[in-house]
Design an enzyme around this catalytic site. Sequence first.
Site, PDB file in Angstrom:
ATOM      1  CB  CYS A 121      -0.901  -0.026   1.372  1.00  0.00           C
ATOM      2  SG  CYS A 121      -2.063  -1.473   1.002  1.00  0.00           S
ATOM      3  CG  HIS A 263      -3.008   3.409   2.323  1.00  0.00           C
ATOM      4  ND1 HIS A 263      -3.426   3.110   1.185  1.00  0.00           N
ATOM      5  CD2 HIS A 263      -2.596   2.351   3.347  1.00  0.00           C
ATOM      6  CE1 HIS A 263      -3.934   1.818   1.340  1.00  0.00           C
ATOM      7  NE2 HIS A 263      -3.500   1.514   2.569  1.00  0.00           N
ATOM      8  CG  ASN A 293      -6.853  -0.518   2.040  1.00  0.00           C
ATOM      9  OD1 ASN A 293      -6.057  -0.050   1.110  1.00  0.00           O
ATOM     10  ND2 ASN A 293      -6.082  -0.875   3.024  1.00  0.00           N
TER      11      ASN A 293
HETATM   12  O1  UT7 Z   1      -3.573  -1.197   3.908  1.00  0.00           O
HETATM   13  C1  UT7 Z   1      -2.634  -1.804   4.463  1.00  0.00           C
HETATM   14  C2  UT7 Z   1      -2.634  -1.566   6.178  1.00  0.00           C
HETATM   15  N1  UT7 Z   1      -4.097  -2.135   6.605  1.00  0.00           N
HETATM   16  C3  UT7 Z   1      -4.532  -1.713   7.703  1.00  0.00           C
HETATM   17  O2  UT7 Z   1      -3.752  -0.743   8.163  1.00  0.00           O
HETATM   18  C4  UT7 Z   1      -5.767  -2.414   8.118  1.00  0.00           C
HETATM   19  C5  UT7 Z   1      -5.145  -2.326   9.725  1.00  0.00           C
HETATM   20  N2  UT7 Z   1      -6.330  -3.009  10.692  1.00  0.00           N
HETATM   21  C6  UT7 Z   1      -7.869  -2.735  10.522  1.00  0.00           C
HETATM   22  O3  UT7 Z   1      -8.076  -2.046   9.950  1.00  0.00           O
HETATM   23  C7  UT7 Z   1      -8.597  -3.298  11.545  1.00  0.00           C
HETATM   24  O4  UT7 Z   1      -7.556  -3.941  12.692  1.00  0.00           O
HETATM   25  C8  UT7 Z   1      -9.818  -4.376  11.068  1.00  0.00           C
HETATM   26  C9  UT7 Z   1     -10.898  -3.302  10.487  1.00  0.00           C
HETATM   27  C10 UT7 Z   1      -9.081  -5.207  10.194  1.00  0.00           C
HETATM   28  C11 UT7 Z   1     -10.422  -4.935  12.372  1.00  0.00           C
HETATM   29  O5  UT7 Z   1     -10.790  -3.992  13.282  1.00  0.00           O
HETATM   30  P1  UT7 Z   1     -10.492  -4.166  14.816  1.00  0.00           P
HETATM   31  O6  UT7 Z   1     -11.181  -3.231  15.463  1.00  0.00           O
HETATM   32  O7  UT7 Z   1      -9.024  -4.241  14.665  1.00  0.00           O
HETATM   33  O8  UT7 Z   1     -11.260  -5.626  15.050  1.00  0.00           O
HETATM   34  P2  UT7 Z   1     -10.566  -6.910  15.847  1.00  0.00           P
HETATM   35  O9  UT7 Z   1      -9.554  -7.747  14.728  1.00  0.00           O
HETATM   36  O10 UT7 Z   1      -9.756  -6.733  17.210  1.00  0.00           O
HETATM   37  O11 UT7 Z   1     -11.710  -7.793  15.925  1.00  0.00           O
HETATM   38  C12 UT7 Z   1     -12.614  -7.474  16.833  1.00  0.00           C
HETATM   39  C13 UT7 Z   1     -13.836  -8.403  17.060  1.00  0.00           C
HETATM   40  C14 UT7 Z   1     -13.581  -9.665  17.038  1.00  0.00           C
HETATM   41  O12 UT7 Z   1     -14.379 -10.593  17.856  1.00  0.00           O
HETATM   42  P3  UT7 Z   1     -13.977 -11.096  19.272  1.00  0.00           P
HETATM   43  O13 UT7 Z   1     -12.964 -12.060  19.327  1.00  0.00           O
HETATM   44  O14 UT7 Z   1     -13.872  -9.811  19.812  1.00  0.00           O
HETATM   45  O15 UT7 Z   1     -15.098 -11.798  19.664  1.00  0.00           O
HETATM   46  C15 UT7 Z   1     -13.589 -10.195  15.383  1.00  0.00           C
HETATM   47  O16 UT7 Z   1     -13.759 -11.595  15.322  1.00  0.00           O
HETATM   48  O17 UT7 Z   1     -14.598  -8.243  15.629  1.00  0.00           O
HETATM   49  C16 UT7 Z   1     -14.810  -9.491  15.311  1.00  0.00           C
HETATM   50  N3  UT7 Z   1     -14.712  -9.109  13.668  1.00  0.00           N
HETATM   51  C17 UT7 Z   1     -15.753  -8.938  13.063  1.00  0.00           C
HETATM   52  N4  UT7 Z   1     -16.994  -8.742  13.383  1.00  0.00           N
HETATM   53  C18 UT7 Z   1     -18.129  -8.329  12.494  1.00  0.00           C
HETATM   54  C19 UT7 Z   1     -13.743  -9.195  12.968  1.00  0.00           C
HETATM   55  N5  UT7 Z   1     -14.061  -8.862  11.767  1.00  0.00           N
HETATM   56  C20 UT7 Z   1     -15.542  -8.610  11.410  1.00  0.00           C
HETATM   57  C21 UT7 Z   1     -16.518  -8.171  10.886  1.00  0.00           C
HETATM   58  N6  UT7 Z   1     -17.856  -8.176  11.234  1.00  0.00           N
HETATM   59  N7  UT7 Z   1     -16.271  -8.149   9.626  1.00  0.00           N
END
Ligand code: UT7
Length: 357
Positions: A121, A263, A293
């Site tokens: 990216c 980005h 993204n």
């Molecule tokens: O472009 C290159 C660089 N990329 C980035 O910068 C992306 C960086 N990361 C992110 O944007 C975020 O980490 C994500 C959007 C991918 C995820 O958001 P988050 O707030 O970090 O969520 P998480 O991975 O900590 O997950 C929190 C909860 C989990 O459930 P539990 O374990 O707390 O019960 C996940 O299983 O949300 C759950 N979860 C979802 N729930 C509903 C993960 N994805 C989803 C989803 N819908 N799509």
Amino acid sequence: MSPLTVGPSAAPAAVLCGLAGWVPSGVVTNEHLARRLDTDDAWIRTRTGIRRRHVVDPGQATSDLAVEAGRRALASVATDRVDAVIVATTTPDHTCPATAPAVASRLGLARVAAFDVGAVCTGFVYGLASAAGLIAAGVAERVLLIGADTYSTIVDPLDRANAIIFGDGAGAVVLRAGHPDEPGAVGHFDLGSDGAHEDLIVVAAGGSRQRSRPGEPSRQDRHFAMRGKEVYRHAVTRMAESARATLSSAGWKTGDIDHFVPHQANLRILHSVADDLGLPRERCVTHVESVGNTGAASIPLALADAAAGQLVRPGDRLLLTAFGGGLTWGSCLLTWPALPAPAHPYDLCDQGERTTS
Ligand code: UT7
């Protein structure tokens, strides 16, 4: 004195003179995703700021998007003459050869230098630095740089964590040799990497590491994998550090920036970086809501979107900052030049939206 001669020791700068963006017409909304994945619109909007993304049709590839954006950028400066074509992408048409020569050929640019930049990216900012280097070295007077990605081709449609984030698109700029002090001159680059964290964002299969092993790759290995939470933390820290390093090398203060063009990874990341820098969030150019993204396309698409909407105006000072797999990061500065306003990248889609589930 030649117009490209800028002093006894100063090399010519790369000056932005053309810009365009393009996204494919297929649209995937949060509601579409919620129909096939265990997710919902509220979760996606709250955690990422994304409402929809554009995706390619079956059979469409990254070069198809790159050609559309490249053709529009060249038309905006009424030229068909460039000396080099650079395509920044994580989703090349093939592992071998690079995508840029095919793009150049389809644009009618015979015999020009053409190569890909692979910095995930951060690819567009690395590409800007590469173009600036070609121009400074006298290798090229005019460069077409395209950031293009089709993440829908590498993200597992059943992976709810990644399927909600990524979209497909392409953005292109034309850079010409000019004076470092003129509007549009890109400079004060900060580029960096940390390969110790290469496992945070990876497509395991397809490259020599996996191919040197016997056996077929698993479904998981064939798809894009990201450790989102850790990437999130690195993204905020690295982008803020890179932005600060760039401002400091130019002697600019945060308050000098009219538009921060990061980005477009996730709206929360962009706002956290802006907050960390002490930049009002209104100065943060965002379009992640409409396209998600889009990888290496996200900064030029954001620029095209902002220029089409006349959000950025000649004389405005811009800070571009990117972060991606590798890990890689980079920033640069420019003062916005007088440019022909590009068409809005989503116009085609908004006129006859065709959806994909
Ligand atoms: O472009 C290159 C660089 N990329 C980035 O910068 C992306 C960086 N990361 C992110 O944007 C975020 O980490 C994500 C959007 C991918 C995820 O958001 P988050 O707030 O970090 O969520 P998480 O991975 O900590 O997950 C929190 C909860 C989990 O459930 P539990 O374990 O707390 O019960 C996940 O299983 O949300 C759950 N979860 C979802 N729930 C509903 C993960 N994805 C989803 C989803 N819908 N799509």
